[in-house]
Scaffold this motif. Structure first.
Motif: not given
Length: 283
Positions: A207-221, A223-229, A269-274
């Motif tokens: 089950v996935l429950e959508r967050r009302d706010e992002w778990a961390s401040d990533v700047g913009d999505l 860029t976040f996708r590029k970093v993750v990739k 971690t997610l915080a470090e990627i963010a």
């Protein structure tokens, strides 16, 4: 609403339904039908449905899970790709006026138009074909405004990867985006013997429950996708090497952020990627 409550013993056996219509599961479509009558009600109840929810089901099949969903929601729209199965599901659910079976390809679905049609955020269910699980999940994660909760039956290995927090070896690139945007949880496993034909792997309900706010401040999505990739493309490569495709001096960048340039991408971690994403978003 339906005027009856489906009990496990009352659920039609998909194998028998197919047999009555002279059909067999289509291997090319990855069809594995739930034949354990105890599983569909359990899945339906796992989605945390509330009064007034509208359900969108991916892959109605013979309508087995759809029967149970129809008992719990004010409206159900189910999409079935197989042109042979869609009319069968329509006949099986003919007693429920609030349940609609549509024929179509989930890959061509206009999610925004569907949400506009029902006038609210969707609750999404599905026994997902294993070969489409990633594509379907990414389609939802790319449109967080159209849905609130998703309950999926998927391959166990996929569910474990999605639900594993970034930083753990079991996590993958899809884990980072999932944890940024949702609260994911793996609820229970489903044996191959619960299906016909039985798949070669164990399945699981997540089950996935959508967050009302992002778990961390990533700047913009973007860029976040590029970093993750970059980090997960060669996940066992040192970050100072894997990030070269998106930054001219990743070793200096990581050092200035207090991160180890020699750390492998899979260990962040997610915080470090963010933190990396937020910093690069400013450049």
């Amino acid at each position: 609403m339906a005027n009856r409550l489906i009990r496990p013993a009352q659920l039609p056996n998909p194998y028998q339904v197919l047999k009555e219509h002279g059909l067999r599961p289509k291997k090319a479509l990855g069809q594995n039908f739930l034949v354990d009558p105890n599983i569909p009600p359990k899945i339906a109840q796992s989605g945390g449905l509330k009064s007034g929810d509208v359900i969108f089901e991916i892959g109605a099949g013979c309508g087995t899970l759809t029967h149970c969903l129809g008992d719990l929601a004010q409206r159900v729209i189910a999409l079935e790709y197989d042109e042979d199965l869609a009319p069968i599901a329509q006949a099986e659910l003919a007693y429920a006026e609030h349940v609609e079976i549509r024929q179509g390809d989930i890959r061509a679905l206009d999610w925004e138009a569907l949400a506009d049609e029902v006038g609210q955020e969707l609750i999404v269910y599905g026994n997902l074909p294993y070969y489409l699980s990633s594509d379907i999940l990414l389609a939802l994660l790319n449109r967080p405004q159209v849905w609130r909760r998703a309950c999926f039956l998927v391959q166990l290995e996929f569910a474990q990867r999605v639900c594993a927090p970034p930083g753990l070896r079991a996590a993958g690139s899809i884990s980072a985006l999932t944890h940024l945007l949702t609260y994911p949880s793996l609820l229970f496993e489903v044996s191959p013997q619960a299906f016909s034909p039985p798949p070669k792997v164990t399945s699981a309900v997540m089950v996935l429950e959508r967050r009302d706010e992002w778990a961390s401040d990533v700047g913009d999505l973007k860029t976040f996708r590029k970093v993750v990739k970059a980090l997960f493309a060669q996940r066992r490569k040192m970050a100072r090497a894997s990030l070269k495709q998106i930054h001219e001096n990743p070793e200096r960048l990581l050092t200035e952020l207090g991160l180890d340039p020699k750390s492998r991408g899979e260990r962040f971690t997610l915080a470090e990627i963010a933190l990396i994403s937020k910093t690069l978003s400013r450049v």
